[in-house]
Design a protein around this motif. Structure first.
Motif, short mmCIF file in Angstrom:
data_model
loop_
_atom_site.label_atom_id
_atom_site.label_comp_id
_atom_site.label_asym_id
_atom_site.label_seq_id
_atom_site.Cartn_x
_atom_site.Cartn_y
_atom_site.Cartn_z
N ARG A 3 47.20 -11.35 -2.21
CA ARG A 3 46.72 -12.72 -2.00
C ARG A 3 45.19 -12.75 -2.06
O ARG A 3 44.61 -13.65 -2.66
CB ARG A 3 47.22 -13.23 -0.65
CG ARG A 3 46.79 -14.65 -0.31
CD ARG A 3 47.48 -15.09 0.96
NE ARG A 3 47.16 -16.44 1.35
CZ ARG A 3 47.79 -17.10 2.32
NH1 ARG A 3 48.78 -16.50 2.97
NH2 ARG A 3 47.44 -18.34 2.62
N TYR A 4 44.56 -11.76 -1.45
CA TYR A 4 43.10 -11.68 -1.48
C TYR A 4 42.60 -11.36 -2.88
O TYR A 4 41.56 -11.87 -3.31
CB TYR A 4 42.62 -10.62 -0.49
CG TYR A 4 42.96 -10.91 0.95
CD1 TYR A 4 42.28 -11.89 1.66
CD2 TYR A 4 43.97 -10.20 1.59
CE1 TYR A 4 42.58 -12.16 2.99
CE2 TYR A 4 44.29 -10.47 2.92
CZ TYR A 4 43.59 -11.44 3.61
OH TYR A 4 43.90 -11.71 4.92
N MET A 5 43.33 -10.52 -3.59
CA MET A 5 42.90 -10.16 -4.93
C MET A 5 42.84 -11.38 -5.85
O MET A 5 41.83 -11.61 -6.51
CB MET A 5 43.85 -9.12 -5.54
CG MET A 5 43.37 -8.59 -6.89
SD MET A 5 44.60 -7.58 -7.77
CE MET A 5 45.58 -8.87 -8.53
N TYR A 6 43.93 -12.16 -5.86
CA TYR A 6 43.95 -13.33 -6.75
C TYR A 6 42.94 -14.40 -6.31
O TYR A 6 42.32 -15.05 -7.13
CB TYR A 6 45.36 -13.90 -6.83
CG TYR A 6 46.30 -13.01 -7.60
CD1 TYR A 6 46.28 -12.98 -8.98
CD2 TYR A 6 47.19 -12.16 -6.93
CE1 TYR A 6 47.13 -12.14 -9.70
CE2 TYR A 6 48.03 -11.32 -7.63
CZ TYR A 6 48.00 -11.31 -9.01
OH TYR A 6 48.83 -10.46 -9.71
N ARG A 7 42.77 -14.55 -5.01
CA ARG A 7 41.78 -15.50 -4.51
C ARG A 7 40.37 -15.08 -4.92
O ARG A 7 39.60 -15.88 -5.48
CB ARG A 7 41.85 -15.59 -2.98
CG ARG A 7 40.87 -16.59 -2.38
CD ARG A 7 40.69 -16.37 -0.89
NE ARG A 7 40.03 -15.10 -0.61
CZ ARG A 7 39.73 -14.68 0.62
NH1 ARG A 7 40.04 -15.43 1.67
NH2 ARG A 7 39.13 -13.51 0.81
N VAL B 6 47.12 -14.25 -14.63
CA VAL B 6 48.02 -14.76 -13.59
C VAL B 6 49.40 -15.03 -14.18
O VAL B 6 50.43 -14.63 -13.61
CB VAL B 6 47.45 -16.05 -12.96
CG1 VAL B 6 48.50 -16.74 -12.10
CG2 VAL B 6 46.21 -15.73 -12.12
N ILE B 7 49.44 -15.71 -15.32
CA ILE B 7 50.72 -16.01 -15.97
C ILE B 7 51.43 -14.71 -16.38
O ILE B 7 52.65 -14.55 -16.20
CB ILE B 7 50.50 -16.91 -17.20
CG1 ILE B 7 49.97 -18.28 -16.74
CG2 ILE B 7 51.79 -17.08 -18.00
CD1 ILE B 7 49.51 -19.17 -17.86
N ARG B 8 50.66 -13.77 -16.90
CA ARG B 8 51.22 -12.46 -17.27
C ARG B 8 51.85 -11.78 -16.07
O ARG B 8 52.97 -11.24 -16.14
CB ARG B 8 50.12 -11.59 -17.85
CG ARG B 8 50.54 -10.16 -18.23
CD ARG B 8 49.33 -9.25 -18.29
NE ARG B 8 48.68 -9.14 -16.99
CZ ARG B 8 47.51 -8.53 -16.81
NH1 ARG B 8 46.85 -8.01 -17.84
NH2 ARG B 8 46.97 -8.45 -15.60
N GLY C 170 47.13 -17.07 -3.56
CA GLY C 170 45.80 -16.59 -3.92
C GLY C 170 45.10 -17.49 -4.91
O GLY C 170 43.90 -17.77 -4.79
N VAL C 171 45.85 -17.97 -5.91
CA VAL C 171 45.28 -18.86 -6.92
C VAL C 171 44.84 -20.18 -6.28
O VAL C 171 43.74 -20.68 -6.54
CB VAL C 171 46.29 -19.13 -8.05
CG1 VAL C 171 45.76 -20.20 -9.00
CG2 VAL C 171 46.59 -17.84 -8.82
N ILE C 172 45.70 -20.75 -5.44
CA ILE C 172 45.38 -22.03 -4.79
C ILE C 172 44.14 -21.89 -3.91
O ILE C 172 43.21 -22.71 -3.95
CB ILE C 172 46.58 -22.53 -3.98
CG1 ILE C 172 47.73 -22.91 -4.93
CG2 ILE C 172 46.18 -23.74 -3.13
CD1 ILE C 172 49.03 -23.20 -4.21
N GLU C 173 44.10 -20.84 -3.10
CA GLU C 173 42.95 -20.63 -2.22
C GLU C 173 41.68 -20.33 -3.03
O GLU C 173 40.58 -20.76 -2.66
CB GLU C 173 43.24 -19.49 -1.25
CG GLU C 173 44.33 -19.81 -0.25
CD GLU C 173 44.71 -18.62 0.59
OE1 GLU C 173 44.09 -17.53 0.43
OE2 GLU C 173 45.63 -18.74 1.43
N GLY C 174 41.84 -19.61 -4.13
CA GLY C 174 40.69 -19.25 -4.96
C GLY C 174 40.03 -20.43 -5.63
O GLY C 174 38.84 -20.39 -5.95
#
Length: 315
Positions: free
Chosen positions: A248-252, A273-275, A298-302
């Motif tokens: 979660r932290y990585m994607y954010r 992300v899609i991959r 992670g994406v939403i928070e980022g």
């Protein structure tokens, strides 16, 4: 006058040459047996460090007692105890701040599961001399326990800057905190790592931030061993259940880094992300929903993540 200047003075000797006063900064959390090996190796360096700052982020495995005992026996050891787990990013932020603001020293950063060869620091200093002591950071070559290159710690080469010096000092854009030497004056100029990252990507953001202002290098003659359990790149689709929440932290954090770089970097981030979502659906054998949730959260928070850079000179 700052206490660091009283203790070490300015980082130039009487002849005007840069004098390295190295403070090793090690961040640990519940890895007592590994950090013991790390500290032992740092103390054996052929180029001795002035201090070892061990930042303990609320370990409950006996690390605190070990550090108190070691600090009483060796004046080079000093512990920084944090009452909550602030992650690697928070630990390095705090350790670098303390090393530069209090001691005025250059910082040598490493994780608690790193074992540097006896001349790892000496080789970094030697490379610095070759470069005229003008660089943003110097990174060691990171190997795994079997002697192969550690896949998670490969620096991003700066191919536009040429081949470097004799093939052993190579220009890079990014590296990790597994073994990185940074001069105190560079820290004062570029600020500190972003503690809000908590874990994952803080070293990538920080090293790239330094690269934007200074030439940076990989020193292949300086070697360290990263004692990871497996020598594989990060992959949320196949990683163990106990590590899924970290992604979660990585994607954010990576979304934030991409946004700072611009439109095409964001597009590439979204492609990855899609991959990764497809990889989870197709390849994951368990916890698919938990893995997907980590990615999407992670994406939403980022998308709205806005950490700030702190500077020592602001204090």
């Amino acid at each position: 006058m700052a206490e660091g200047k009283n203790l070490f003075g300015e980082n130039k000797n009487k002849s005007g040459a840069y004098e390295y006063r190295v403070i090793a900064v090690v961040v640990t959390h519940n890895r007592l047996e590994k950090v013991k090996l790390c500290i032992e190796a740092v103390l054996k360096q052929t180029f001795p460090v002035r201090k070892i700052l061990l930042v303990d982020t609320n370990s409950d495995d006996g690390t605190g007692a070990y550090l108190k005992k070691l600090s009483s026996e060796n004046e080079k050891m000093e512990g920084i105890y944090v009452k909550k787990n602030i992650g690697g990013a928070g630990g390095f932020h705090l350790g670098i701040r303390y090393a530069v603001a209090r001691y005025g020293g250059d910082v040598w950063l490493m994780d608690d599961d790193v074992i540097p060869s006896e001349d790892a620091l000496e080789q970094l200093i030697h490379a610095g001399r070759i470069l005229g002591d003008t660089f943003g950071f110097l990174a060691s070559r990171v190997k795994w326990t079997d002697g192969s290159d550690c896949k998670m710690n490969r620096p991003l080469l700066d191919k536009s800057a040429g081949m470097g010096t004799n093939g052993t000092i190579l220009p890079v854009k990014k590296a990790t905190f597994v073994s990185m030497l940074i001069q105190a004056q560079v820290v004062r100029q570029v600020g500190l790592p972003m503690k809000e990252f908590f874990i994952w990507g803080d070293d990538q953001e920080y090293s790239y931030r330094i690269h934007l202002r200074y030439p940076c290098y990989l020193v292949k003659t300086s070697e360290v061993i990263h004692c990871m359990e497996q020598n594989i790149p990060s992959n949320i689709a196949i990683d163990s259940d106990d590590r899924i929440c970290r992604y979660r932290y990585m994607y954010r954090n990576e979304f934030y880094i991409s946004r700072k770089k611009g439109f095409f970097s964001v597009l590439y981030y979204l492609y990855r992300v899609i991959r990764d979502i497809f990889r989870i659906v197709i390849r994951s054998r368990d916890h698919k929903l938990k893995r997907l949730r980590a990615v999407l959260c992670g994406v939403i928070e980022g998308s709205t993540f806005h950490p700030s850079v702190e500077y020592i000179w602001q204090e």
